[in-house]
Design a protein around this motif. Structure first.
Motif, short mmCIF file in Angstrom:
data_model
loop_
_atom_site.label_atom_id
_atom_site.label_comp_id
_atom_site.label_asym_id
_atom_site.label_seq_id
_atom_site.Cartn_x
_atom_site.Cartn_y
_atom_site.Cartn_z
N LEU A 112 0.82 -1.21 0.00
CA LEU A 112 0.00 0.00 0.00
C LEU A 112 0.85 1.26 0.00
CD1 LEU A 112 -2.78 -1.06 2.52
CD2 LEU A 112 -3.11 -0.46 0.10
N THR A 115 3.61 4.02 -3.58
CA THR A 115 2.82 5.05 -4.26
C THR A 115 3.33 5.39 -5.66
OG1 THR A 115 4.09 6.76 -3.11
CG2 THR A 115 2.02 6.06 -2.08
N GLY A 168 -1.55 4.05 -2.09
CA GLY A 168 -1.86 5.47 -1.96
C GLY A 168 -1.20 6.04 -0.72
N ARG A 171 -2.19 5.12 3.03
CA ARG A 171 -3.05 3.94 3.11
C ARG A 171 -2.47 2.83 3.99
NH1 ARG A 171 -5.78 3.36 -2.90
NH2 ARG A 171 -7.05 5.22 -2.68
N TYR A 172 -1.16 2.65 3.94
CA TYR A 172 -0.56 1.62 4.79
C TYR A 172 -0.72 1.99 6.26
CZ TYR A 172 2.81 -1.67 6.76
OH TYR A 172 3.40 -2.64 7.51
N GLN A 174 -3.03 3.85 7.51
CA GLN A 174 -4.45 3.70 7.81
C GLN A 174 -4.77 2.24 8.12
OE1 GLN A 174 -7.03 4.66 4.51
NE2 GLN A 174 -8.73 5.19 5.86
#
Length: 194
Positions: A112, A115, A168, A171-172, A174
Motif C-alpha cells: 500500500l 505510491t 496510496g 493507506r498503509y 491507515q
C-alpha cells in the motif's frame, strides 16, 4: 519555463497516461544459514521469467524478511545477483521475533506504500503464473474489475495469496491503525488477536 520544468511535466503526464504497475512477492523468515527459503526464491525467479516471456511490462518487487535467528540482515550476494539479473526490485522487511503467519500476512500490505504504482498485484511466493497477468491491471483501471475485496480467514486477517491493490499516500498507515484497533478489541480472545 525551464527544461527541467518541461521534463517534470512530461513525466507527470506520461505517468497519468501510462500508469505504472507492479507484481509483488513476499518471502518471510528467510534463514540464510539453512537456505529453506530458496524454493520460494527460485519460484519467484521462474514466475518473473514467465511473466517477462509472456510480455508483462509490470515491475516485479520481492519482499524478504530475514529470520531473526541469523546474524545476516540481507540475502547472500548470489541471490541478489539472480534477482537483479531479472530486474527484480528487492525490499527488506524488518526482522521479527514472532515470524508468525499472521504477521507475514499483514506484511504483504506494505505494498500500500508503493505510491509510485497505480496498482500492485500481490502473489504468494509459490504462485506460478502461466501467462501475462497485466490484463488484470487494465481491467481494474478501466473499471471492469471493481475494488477488490480481501477476505479474512479464520486465523489471519486476510487470505493474502493473490490480490490486486491500489497503493496510496497514507493507506498503509491507515491499515495499521485499523489492525491495531481490531487487535485491541480482540485482546480477550485466545490465539490471533484479530
Amino acid at each position: 519555463i525551464t527544461s527541467l520544468d518541461l521534463e517534470t511535466d512530461l513525466e507527470s503526464i506520461t505517468n497519468q497516461l501510462i500508469p505504472r504497475f507492479a507484481s509483488a512477492f513476499m518471502i518471510g523468515g528467510c534463514d540464510v544459514a539453512t537456505n529453506h527459503y530458496l524454493r520460494f526464491l527460485y519460484n519467484v525467479l521462474v514466475a518473473t521469467r514467465i511473466l517477462r516471456e509472456e510480455g508483462s511490462t509490470s515491475d516485479v518487487i520481492a519482499y524478504f524478511q530475514i529470520s531473526h535467528r541469523v546474524k545476516e540482515d540481507v540475502l547472500p550476494a548470489e541471490d541478489v545477483r539472480l534477482l537483479s539479473e531479472l530486474g527484480i526490485r528487492i525490499e527488506y522487511i524488518p526482522k521479527s521475533k514472532s515470524e508468525s503467519f499472521y504477521d507475514t500476512v499483514l506484511d504483504k500490505f506494505r505494498v500500500l506504500a508503493l505510491t509510485d504504482y497505480r496498482k500492485v498485484l500481490v502473489m504468494d511466493a509459490d504462485v506460478m503464473p502461466l501467462t501475462n497477468l497485466d490484463y488484470l491491471f487494465w481491467l481494474s483501471v478501466n473499471g471492469t474489475l471493481k475494488e477488490n475485496v480481501v477476505l479474512a480467514g479464520v486465523q489471519e486477517p486476510s487470505n493474502a495469496g493473490f490480490f490486486l491493490i491500489e497503493p496510496g499516500k497514507g493507506r498503509y498507515e491507515q491499515l495499521l491503525d485499523i489492525i491495531r484497533k481490531r487487535e485491541e478489541n480482540a485482546g480477550h480472545l485466545e490465539g490471533p488477536k484479530f
